[in-house]
Scaffold this active site. Structure first.
Site, short mmCIF file in Angstrom:
data_model
loop_
_atom_site.label_atom_id
_atom_site.label_comp_id
_atom_site.label_asym_id
_atom_site.label_seq_id
_atom_site.Cartn_x
_atom_site.Cartn_y
_atom_site.Cartn_z
N LYS A 287 57.72 -14.97 -27.50
CA LYS A 287 58.24 -14.29 -28.68
C LYS A 287 59.41 -15.11 -29.25
O LYS A 287 60.26 -15.58 -28.49
CB LYS A 287 58.72 -12.89 -28.26
CG LYS A 287 58.36 -11.83 -29.25
CD LYS A 287 58.49 -10.44 -28.71
CE LYS A 287 58.62 -9.47 -29.87
NZ LYS A 287 58.44 -8.09 -29.51
N GLU A 372 54.05 7.94 -26.59
CA GLU A 372 54.76 9.12 -27.07
C GLU A 372 54.20 10.41 -26.48
O GLU A 372 54.94 11.34 -26.16
CB GLU A 372 54.70 9.17 -28.61
CG GLU A 372 55.53 8.11 -29.32
CD GLU A 372 54.87 6.74 -29.41
OE1 GLU A 372 53.70 6.60 -28.99
OE2 GLU A 372 55.52 5.80 -29.90
N ARG A 400 52.21 11.25 -32.98
CA ARG A 400 51.25 11.05 -31.90
C ARG A 400 51.23 12.21 -30.89
O ARG A 400 50.23 12.46 -30.24
CB ARG A 400 51.66 9.80 -31.09
CG ARG A 400 51.30 8.49 -31.69
CD ARG A 400 49.91 8.11 -31.27
NE ARG A 400 49.38 7.11 -32.15
CZ ARG A 400 49.38 5.80 -31.90
NH1 ARG A 400 49.89 5.36 -30.77
NH2 ARG A 400 48.87 4.96 -32.75
C1 LIG Z 1 52.99 4.52 -31.89
C2 LIG Z 1 54.07 3.50 -32.07
N1 LIG Z 1 55.20 3.61 -31.33
C3 LIG Z 1 56.19 2.70 -31.48
C4 LIG Z 1 56.05 1.67 -32.36
C5 LIG Z 1 57.21 0.69 -32.58
N2 LIG Z 1 56.84 -0.67 -32.18
C6 LIG Z 1 56.47 -1.58 -33.10
S1 LIG Z 1 56.08 -3.03 -32.42
C7 LIG Z 1 56.44 -2.48 -30.89
C8 LIG Z 1 56.30 -3.40 -29.72
C9 LIG Z 1 54.95 -3.97 -29.68
O1 LIG Z 1 54.86 -4.87 -28.63
P1 LIG Z 1 53.62 -5.84 -28.58
O2 LIG Z 1 52.41 -5.10 -28.94
O3 LIG Z 1 53.64 -6.50 -27.26
O4 LIG Z 1 53.89 -6.87 -29.74
P2 LIG Z 1 54.98 -8.02 -29.84
O5 LIG Z 1 55.97 -7.56 -30.85
O6 LIG Z 1 55.57 -8.24 -28.49
O7 LIG Z 1 54.24 -9.20 -30.32
C10 LIG Z 1 56.85 -1.15 -30.92
C11 LIG Z 1 57.27 -0.38 -29.75
C12 LIG Z 1 54.87 1.60 -33.12
N3 LIG Z 1 54.67 0.66 -34.03
N4 LIG Z 1 53.90 2.52 -32.94
#
Ligand SMILES: Cc1ncc(C[n+]2csc(CCOP(=O)(O)OP(=O)(O)O)c2C)c(N)n1
Length: 632
Positions: A287, A372, A400
Site C-alpha cells: 500500500k 458491521e 449493513r
Molecule cells: C461495508 C463497508 N465498511 C467499511 C468501509 C470503509 N472502508 C473502505 S476501504 C476499507 C479497507 C479496505 O481494505 P482492502 O479491501 O484490503 O483494500 P486496500 O485499501 O487495502 O487496498 C474500509 C474499511 C467500506 N467501504 N464498506
C-alpha cells in the site's frame, strides 16, 4: 530507453487497447507516470492515495491481458480504481476527481462502459461476479469476469457468503486478491493470518517449527499413531500446497504472486484466463507503493485530504476538533471509571476516533474487520451479559447491520450504544457514502433512542447520557470538525426526549443535529424579512419532546423541520406524526432535508447549496413559503 523516457506514454493511452502493443519497459514507464499522476492529483483533490498506488501494476496487467469492456472487471469497494479510470478514457477529467461535477472516486456506470458495476461499500464484488457469471452462461456468451478484492474486504461476511456459493457452483470466474496486509489499519482476523502465512515464504522453518509444536502437544504415550500421522499430513499439506483452504472450498488458488512485477502478474492472469472454473490469484502488493510518506504511513494516506507532495503534510489542518475525536475522547474518559465499557469498530479505528480508547484499553477494544453485522451481533452478546458496548460505525455502513440492530439489539432492548459517524452529507466520497438514511432506517425500530447533538459539546453530554438510559441508543453526528464551541469538561445528563428552545419567535423551526446551527442562521436572516422563527434544537428524533414541540406548534402558524437526513421517514416525518397524534392540524408544515436521490460528490458546502440546505437557500425557501401561504 532514452527516447522512451522523453516521450510520455500516459497521454497516448485512451483505452485499454492502447496498452496491448507496449513493451515491458514501456509498461514500466507507464506505471511510473501513472503513479506520478495519481500523487499529483490526489495531493490537490484528496482521495484514496495509498490503495491506488498499490494497484498500478495489477491494474495495468489486468487490462493488458483481458479485453475490457467485453471482459468485465469489478472493483470491490472501488476506491482503488484510479489507474483503471486513467487508462479508460478519463485522463482529461482526472484533475476533477471527487470534485463537484467531476469524476467519482469510485466506479461509476454513467462515466464509462469500462465501469460495469458500482461499488463503494466493501465485500460486494464476489457476489456480483458470480451473478454476472451465471448470467453470461445462461445467455451463452463468452467473456471473463474478474473481481478484484482486497484482503481487508475479505473480512466482510458478504464475501464469505459469496465464496461459499462460488465454491458450490464452480462457475468460471477470476478473483484477484489484492493482499497488502492492510485494511485501513493493519488487517485483522484469522483469514488474514492464514493469508500472511501463505506469503511468509519460509516453508522449511515452518515445517520444523510446527512439527515441533505438533509433537509437543502429543502425550508421550497413549495417543494413537494415526492421529500423529494425520496432524503431520495436515501440516505438510498446508505448507507445500499453499491455498489448500481455497482449493478445498472449490476455488483454485494461484500464488502468492509479486504484485508489482508486471511480468509475474501478466503470466498469472494469462493462466487464470484459461482456467475453466473459479480461480483466486493471490497478489502481494504494498500500500502506498512509490510514494514514501504513504509507504511509511499507509493508514493516513488510505483516504488523504489534500497534502504537500514534498512533505506529505496536510495542506488544510482542521482547526476545530472533529466530532469523531470528541466522541472518542468522551468514551475514553468514561471508560476510565467504568470498566464495563467496551468499544467496537468495524475496521475504522481512527476514522471513528476510537484510537485513544484502543490505546488505553487494548483488552476492551475490538476491531472486528469490515464486519458491521457481526459487530452489532457481538455487541448484543456483550450487552446481554451486563457489559456496556459502544459500536462506532459510519451511518452508511451501519445499513449493513439493520437486521442485527432490530433482531439482536432492539427486540431484546439491550443497552448497546451506536455512534453513527459521518451522518449527513459526507462530500467527496459521493453517493455510496452519504450518511442520509440512518434516521429513517432506525426510527421505526422498537426501544431505540435516537439522538443528534447540535454541536460538539452536546455530543460529549450525549455520549455520557446514553450510558445511563439502559436502552439501545443511536447518536448521529457529522463528518469533520465541530463548530469550535467551548467543550465543557464536566459531563451533563440530558433527560431522554428533552428538546431545547434556543430562540423564541412567532412560528417554529425545529432542527435536528448539526442543522441546529444552520437553523439559527436562517432565523437570523429572516428577522430582516419580518419573519420571526422560534428555533428548537430537537436533540432527539425518538422519542421526540412530546411537551415542548406540541406546545410551540399549537402557537405557530407554520412549523418547519430541518435535518441532514433523508426526508422520507426522517425527523420531519416524526414531527408530523407527533402533531397528527396530538391532533394539531392548524400550522402549515414543511420539512427540509435530503432528497431520496443521488447527488454528485463535492465539498459538503457545495452539496448543501446544490440541495438548497445552506442558510441562504433555506431562508429563501421559507420566505417563498410565507408568500405562497399568505403569511407575510
Ligand atoms: C461495508 C463497508 N465498511 C467499511 C468501509 C470503509 N472502508 C473502505 S476501504 C476499507 C479497507 C479496505 O481494505 P482492502 O479491501 O484490503 O483494500 P486496500 O485499501 O487495502 O487496498 C474500509 C474499511 C467500506 N467501504 N464498506
Amino acid at each position: 530507453m532514452m527516447t522512451m523516457s522523453l516521450k510520455k506514454i500516459l497521454p497516448t493511452i485512451n483505452s485499454p487497447q492502447d496498452l496491448k502493443g507496449l513493451s515491458a519497459a514501456e509498461l514500466d514507464q507507464l506505471s511510473a507516470e501513472i503513479r506520478a499522476k495519481i500523487i499529483e492529483t490526489v495531493s490537490k483533490t484528496g482521495g484514496h492515495l495509498a490503495s491506488n498506488l498499490g494497484v498500478v501494476e495489477l491494474t495495468l496487467a489486468l487490462h493488458y491481458v483481458f479485453n475490457s469492456p467485453k471482459d468485465k472487471i469489478i472493483w470491490d469497494v472501488g476506491h482503488q480504481c484510479y489507474t483503471h479510470k486513467l487508462i479508460t478514457g478519463r485522463q482529461k477529467d482526472f484533475s476533477r476527481l471527487r470534485q463537484f461535477g467531476g469524476l467519482l472516486g469510485y466506479p461509476c456506470l454513467e462515466e464509462s462502459e469500462h465501469d460495469i458495476y458500482n461499488t463503494g461499500h466493501a465485500s460486494t464484488a464476489l457476489s456480483a461476479a458470480l451473478g454476472l457469471a451465471i448470467a453470461r452462461d445462461r445467455k451463452k456468451e463468452d467473456y471473463n469476469i474478474i473481481a478484484v478484492v482486497g484482503d481487508g474486504s475479505l473480512t466482510g461476511g458478504a464475501a464469505y457468503e459469496a465464496i461459499n456459493h462460488i465454491g458450490e457452483l464452480r462457475e468460471r470466474l477470476i478473483i484477484v486478491l489484492n493482499y497488502n496486509e492492510m485494511s485501513i489499519s493493519p488487517n485483522v482476523g484469522a483469514l488474514s493470518r492464514y493469508l500472511s502465512y501463505l506469503v511468509s515464504g519460509q516453508p522449511y522453518l515452518r515445517v520444523k517449527d510446527q512439527a515441533k509444536s505438533v509433537l509437543r502437544s502429543i502425550p508421550k504415550i497413549g495417543r494413537p499413531l494415526i492421529q500423529i500421522a494425520r496432524a503431520l499430513e495436515d501440516l505438510i499439506k498446508k505448507t507445500f500446497f499453499p491455498g489448500i483452504f481455497f482449493k478445498e472450498l472449490g476455488i483454485r488458488y494461484l500464488g502468492p504472486i509479486h504484485g508489482h512485477s508486471l511480468n509475474s502478474l501478466i503470466e498469472a492472469f494469462e493462466n487464470a484466463r484459461r482456467y475453466p472454473g473459479p480461480i483466486l490469484i493471490h497478489c502481494v502488493t504494498q500500500k502506498g507503493k512509490g510514494y514514501r510518506p504513504a509507504q511509511i504511513n499507509p493508514k493516513r494516506f488510505h483516504s488523504a485530504s489534500p497534502f504537500d507532495i514534498t512533505t506529505g503534510q496536510p495542506i488544510n489542518k482542521e482547526n476545530n476538533p472533529s466530532y469523531s475525536r470528541i466522541f472518542g475522547q468522551a468514551v475514553a474518559e468514561l471508560a476510565r471509571s467504568d470498566k464495563d465499557i467496551l468499544a467496537i469498530t468495524a475496521a475504522m479505528t481512527d476514522g471513528t476516533g476510537l484510537n485513544k480508547f484502543a490505546e488505553e484499553n487494548p483488552d476492551r477494544f475490538f476491531d472486528v474487520g469490515i464486519a458491521e453485522q457481526h459487530a452489532v451481533n457481538f455487541a448484543a452478546g456483550l450487552a446481554i451479559s451486563g457489559l456496556k458496548p459502544v459500536v462506532a460505525i459510519y451511518s452508511t455502513f451501519l445499513q449493513r447491520a439493520y437486521d442485527q440492530i432490530f433482531h439482536d439489539v432492539c427486540l431484546m432492548d439491550l443497552p448497546v450504544i451506536f455512534a453513527l459517524d459521518r451522518a449527513g452529507i459526507v462530500g467527496e466520497d459521493g453517493p455510496t457514502h452519504q450518511g442520509a438514511n440512518d434516521i429513517a432506517y432506525l426510527r421505526h425500530l422498537p426501544n431505540i433512542i435516537l439522538m443528534a447533538p447540535g454541536d460538539e459539546n452536546e455530543l460529549r453530554h450525549m455520549v455520557y447520557s446514553a450510558f445511563q438510559y439502559g436502552h439501545p441508543v443511536a447518536i448521529r453526528f457529522p463528518k469533520g470538525s465541530g463548530f469550535g464551541v467551548p467543550v465543557q469538561k464536566d459531563f451533563q445528563f440530558i433527560p431522554v426526549g428533552q428538546a431545547e428552545l434556543l430562540k423564541p419567535g412567532q412560528d417554529l423551526l425545529i432542527a435536528y443535529g448539526n442543522m441546529t446551527q444552520t437553523a439559527l442562521q436562517v432565523a437570523s436572516r429572516l428577522e430582516t424579512e419580518r419573519i420571526s422563527l422560534a428555533v428548537v434544537n430537537a436533540r432527539f428524533a425518538k422519542p421526540l419532546d412530546e411537551k415542548l414541540i406540541p406546545e410551540m406548534a399549537k402557537k405557530s402558524r407554520v412549523v418547519f423541520t430541518l435535518e441532514e437526513g433523508v426526508v422520507e421517514g426522517g425527523f420531519g416525518s416524526a414531527v408530523r406524526e407527533l402533531l397528527d397524534r396530538q391532533e394539531i392540524y392548524n400550522p402549515a408544515f414543511r420539512s427540509f432535508g435530503l432528497p431520496a436521490k443521488i447527488y454528485p460528490p463535492g465539498k459538503t458546502e457545495e452539496i448543501r447549496q446544490f440541495l438548497g440546505l445552506d442558510p441562504e437557500s433555506l431562508a429563501k425557501a421559507i420566505k417563498d413559503f410565507y408568500q405562497k401561504e399568505n403569511l407575510l
